[in-house]
Design a protein around this motif. Structure first.
Motif, PDB file in Angstrom:
ATOM      1  N   ASP A   1       0.765  -1.264  -0.083  1.00  0.00           N
ATOM      2  CA  ASP A   1       0.109  -0.148  -0.064  1.00  0.00           C
ATOM      3  C   ASP A   1       0.889   1.206   0.136  1.00  0.00           C
ATOM      4  O   ASP A   1       0.455   2.470   0.068  1.00  0.00           O
ATOM      5  N   ARG A   2       2.064   1.080  -0.096  1.00  0.00           N
ATOM      6  CA  ARG A   2       2.921   2.183   0.170  1.00  0.00           C
ATOM      7  C   ARG A   2       2.670   3.220  -1.200  1.00  0.00           C
ATOM      8  O   ARG A   2       2.719   4.501  -0.948  1.00  0.00           O
ATOM      9  N   PRO A   3       2.688   2.607  -2.424  1.00  0.00           N
ATOM     10  CA  PRO A   3       2.340   4.014  -3.546  1.00  0.00           C
ATOM     11  C   PRO A   3       0.995   4.674  -3.128  1.00  0.00           C
ATOM     12  O   PRO A   3       1.256   5.847  -3.396  1.00  0.00           O
ATOM     13  N   ARG A   4       0.071   4.170  -2.741  1.00  0.00           N
ATOM     14  CA  ARG A   4      -1.070   4.915  -2.380  1.00  0.00           C
ATOM     15  C   ARG A   4      -0.828   5.665  -1.288  1.00  0.00           C
ATOM     16  O   ARG A   4      -1.186   7.142  -1.354  1.00  0.00           O
TER      17      ARG A   4
ATOM     18  N   PRO B   1      -5.984   8.290   1.860  1.00  0.00           N
ATOM     19  CA  PRO B   1      -5.699   6.663   1.596  1.00  0.00           C
ATOM     20  C   PRO B   1      -5.517   5.986   2.824  1.00  0.00           C
ATOM     21  O   PRO B   1      -5.560   4.775   2.788  1.00  0.00           O
ATOM     22  N   GLU B   2      -4.767   6.595   3.856  1.00  0.00           N
ATOM     23  CA  GLU B   2      -4.647   5.900   5.273  1.00  0.00           C
ATOM     24  C   GLU B   2      -5.919   5.149   5.952  1.00  0.00           C
ATOM     25  O   GLU B   2      -5.789   4.294   6.562  1.00  0.00           O
ATOM     26  N   ASN B   3      -6.891   5.729   5.459  1.00  0.00           N
ATOM     27  CA  ASN B   3      -8.361   5.222   5.870  1.00  0.00           C
ATOM     28  C   ASN B   3      -8.879   4.330   5.116  1.00  0.00           C
ATOM     29  O   ASN B   3      -9.815   3.591   5.543  1.00  0.00           O
ATOM     30  N   LEU B   4      -8.225   3.783   4.189  1.00  0.00           N
ATOM     31  CA  LEU B   4      -8.512   2.489   3.328  1.00  0.00           C
ATOM     32  C   LEU B   4      -7.476   1.638   3.344  1.00  0.00           C
ATOM     33  O   LEU B   4      -6.239   1.782   3.174  1.00  0.00           O
ATOM     34  N   THR B   5      -7.854   0.366   3.263  1.00  0.00           N
ATOM     35  CA  THR B   5      -6.989  -0.725   3.053  1.00  0.00           C
ATOM     36  C   THR B   5      -7.652  -1.690   2.200  1.00  0.00           C
ATOM     37  O   THR B   5      -8.749  -1.821   2.120  1.00  0.00           O
ATOM     38  N   THR B   6      -6.811  -2.528   1.535  1.00  0.00           N
ATOM     39  CA  THR B   6      -7.578  -3.226   0.224  1.00  0.00           C
ATOM     40  C   THR B   6      -6.900  -4.878   0.342  1.00  0.00           C
ATOM     41  O   THR B   6      -5.850  -4.890   0.694  1.00  0.00           O
ATOM     42  N   GLN B   7      -7.541  -5.585  -0.118  1.00  0.00           N
ATOM     43  CA  GLN B   7      -7.279  -6.964  -0.379  1.00  0.00           C
ATOM     44  C   GLN B   7      -8.078  -7.694  -1.302  1.00  0.00           C
ATOM     45  O   GLN B   7      -9.386  -7.593  -1.574  1.00  0.00           O
ATOM     46  N   GLY B   8      -7.671  -8.406  -2.305  1.00  0.00           N
ATOM     47  CA  GLY B   8      -8.017  -9.186  -3.456  1.00  0.00           C
ATOM     48  C   GLY B   8      -8.271 -10.578  -2.943  1.00  0.00           C
ATOM     49  O   GLY B   8      -7.497 -11.319  -2.129  1.00  0.00           O
ATOM     50  N   TYR B   9      -9.489 -11.359  -3.116  1.00  0.00           N
ATOM     51  CA  TYR B   9      -9.865 -12.755  -2.862  1.00  0.00           C
ATOM     52  C   TYR B   9     -10.117 -13.410  -3.739  1.00  0.00           C
ATOM     53  O   TYR B   9     -10.311 -14.774  -3.586  1.00  0.00           O
ATOM     54  N   GLY B  10     -10.034 -13.057  -4.917  1.00  0.00           N
ATOM     55  CA  GLY B  10     -10.063 -14.032  -6.325  1.00  0.00           C
ATOM     56  C   GLY B  10     -11.627 -14.641  -6.312  1.00  0.00           C
ATOM     57  O   GLY B  10     -12.680 -13.713  -5.717  1.00  0.00           O
ATOM     58  N   GLU B  11     -11.444 -15.747  -6.393  1.00  0.00           N
ATOM     59  CA  GLU B  11     -12.889 -16.534  -6.637  1.00  0.00           C
ATOM     60  C   GLU B  11     -13.231 -17.239  -5.432  1.00  0.00           C
ATOM     61  O   GLU B  11     -13.983 -18.064  -5.163  1.00  0.00           O
ATOM     62  N   GLU B  12     -12.247 -16.889  -4.497  1.00  0.00           N
ATOM     63  CA  GLU B  12     -12.385 -17.837  -2.945  1.00  0.00           C
ATOM     64  C   GLU B  12     -13.804 -17.579  -2.206  1.00  0.00           C
ATOM     65  O   GLU B  12     -14.346 -18.354  -1.726  1.00  0.00           O
ATOM     66  N   TYR B  13     -14.498 -16.504  -2.590  1.00  0.00           N
ATOM     67  CA  TYR B  13     -15.868 -16.242  -1.662  1.00  0.00           C
ATOM     68  C   TYR B  13     -16.864 -15.918  -2.797  1.00  0.00           C
ATOM     69  O   TYR B  13     -17.420 -14.829  -2.657  1.00  0.00           O
TER      70      TYR B  13
END
Length: 494
Positions: free
Chosen positions: A234-237, A451-463
């Motif tokens: 998340d450093r670039p953001r 941006p520091e109030n937002l965090t992101t994660q991808g889960y693909g097709e898991e859910y």
């Protein structure tokens, strides 16, 4: 209401094609934003009588009976002639659903369903039935109900099975957490570094037993004990447009990153030796510190590798209606609906504070926070770019975030990316992670959400929201949870 701002072209996230990722939908699949709204009926729900969701990804006609593509969180799927559990009842989650083709509501239930099928570590894509359920080795995402073994230094007490009604506010949600003195994020003296640590994410230090499977652009797919998930930075953001950024070495292999902005605000983040965020604060020009994320390192013992804190919790019992737990954006009748929904507290008491990374890796812990499904937001196939028209669909949720941040500047929102099951699991993980990041970028660039109030994660097709191996728009979605009560001491910011 936040005013959309034109973002410089250079700040837009890059759209990378996903190798073997999503493919164009089968003929007949309807664009999501063209489906008729059905007066607050859940968009993804399948008929309660067991009618199957078409496996080719085609949407059912709007004249169908609303039911759900997701089971009730109690684990029981209402069938024809059988009444659903009423609010306040606590049926066991482990009950066998009447409709085997329905997808559970809770992510932890979906993990339990996969574990029930057995895992052999192979990325098998063979459907278990007509609706395309995955079995035999479909990789679980980061740390969900992990079985790494090994005792943790100081394990939190297991939550009671029946915690009673949902908390009335964030303070009530944290009443089981013993107050403690939080050391200012800048108190420890550090040694200045010449460059950022772990600049190459592939070379990042990781616990023993973690294998790097693949590098896809600036994402790394890793595996630990038959669980696969995506890592990014998340450093670039956070550092984009900063006046200054510097790093310091701290004791026990930790590092501290300080981002200074032109307005005098500092964003200070402490990471452990594996890069997990253990403390993050916003320091105002007058010296006031808002704690955005904090975890007691006595509970968070990285010496025992990555383990799922959800293993210390019993199966969740959801005692509220689905519509109060999941808000589908296509059902929103007023932009105020987003604020009304997001300000609600977690659905059960929080047993301890978790790191942001623990929340990302634990389906059971994430389930504590309610969820907004932005199912009206459309992405091109295999792309993470968001058109200007799609960005405007974020205005309602951005306005809600802005109002919440005025009340508590230390709010944290988790943005989840999800794909359908078309393509390879690894490519879908990377694609979903880029889509989550693209939404975070849009919320910051177009609506001014820090941006520091937002965090992101991808889960693909898991859910999957709808159990189908075919292309499906309801599965290609971004979800948002307000996880503040899970990662920060609410009282310290008031």
């Amino acid at each position: 209401m936040p005013t959309p701002k034109e973002a410089p072209a250079a700040e837009a996230p890059k759209a990378e094609p996903a190798p073997s990722g999503e493919r164009p939908a089968a003929q007949g699949e309807q664009p999501q934003d063209k489906r008729k709204k059905n007066a607050r009926q859940p968009a993804s729900e399948q008929p309660a009588n067991g009618e199957q969701q078409p496996a080719n990804g085609e949407q059912q006609q709007t004249g169908r009976q609303p039911a759900t593509g997701e089971q009730p969180a109690t684990g029981e799927q209402p069938s024809a002639g059988k009444a659903a559990p009423v609010q306040g009842q606590n049926p066991e989650q482990a009950e066998t659903p009447a409709d085997k083709n329905a997808a559970p509501i809770l992510d932890s239930q979906k993990d339990a369903r996969r574990r029930g099928r057995g895992e052999n570590g192979q990325a098998s894509r063979n459907p278990a039935n007509q609706n395309g359920e995955q079995q035999n080795g479909e990789q679980q995402n980061g740390g969900q109900n992990a079985r790494q073994g090994g005792a943790q230094g100081r394990q939190p007490a297991v939550a009671p099975v029946d915690q009673g009604p949902p908390p009335t506010d964030d303070r009530a949600a944290q009443q089981e957490i013993k107050p403690e003195k939080i050391v200012p994020v800048t108190e420890e003296k550090g040694k200045r570094l010449e460059r950022a640590p772990d600049e190459n994410i592939r070379d990042r230090r990781r616990p023993k037993g973690v294998d790097v499977l693949k590098e896809i652009g600036d994402r790394v797919i890793i595996q630990l004990n038959d669980q696969t998930y995506v890592q990014s930075s998340d450093r670039p953001r956070l550092t984009r447009g900063a006046k200054d950024v510097y790093y310091e070495d701290l004791s026990q292999g930790r590092t501290r990153e300080t981002v200074e902005r032109d307005n005098g605000v500092q964003i200070v983040t402490i990471r452990n030796r594996y890069g997990d965020i253990i403390q993050r604060s916003r320091i105002m020009p007058d010296g006031h510190e808002y704690v955005l994320s904090y975890v007691d390192e006595r509970s968070y013992d990285d010496d025992n590798d990555w383990r799922d804190p959800g293993d210390d919790l019993p199966p969740m019992r959801l005692t509220i209606p689905r519509r109060d737990y999941i808000l589908d954006s296509e059902e929103v009748e007023s932009p105020d609906d987003y604020y009304t929904f997001l300000e609600q507290p977690p659905v059960e008491k929080v047993q301890r504070l978790y790191s942001i990374n623990e929340v990302k890796r634990s389906a059971r812990v994430r389930d504590i926070a309610r969820r907004i499904d932005l199912d009206t937001l459309n992405f091109e196939f295999g792309s993470s770019s968001i058109s200007d028209a799609e960005v405007q669909k974020l205005e309602g949720v951005a306005t809600a975030m802005e109002k919440l941040l005025k009340k508590n500047p230390a709010e944290t929102f988790l943005i989840e990316g999800h794909t359908d099951a078309v393509g390879t699991p690894e490519a879908n993980l990377a694609l979903s992670d880029r889509r989550a990041e693209a939404v975070a970028e849009a919320l910051t660039n177009a609506f001014g959400i820090p941006p520091e109030n937002l965090t992101t994660q991808g889960y693909g097709e898991e859910y999957l929201k709808v159990d189908t191996s075919g292309p499906n728009r309801e599965n290609r979605r971004v979800a948002i949870r307000r996880i503040t009560s899970l990662v920060a001491p609410v009282a310290s910011n008031n």
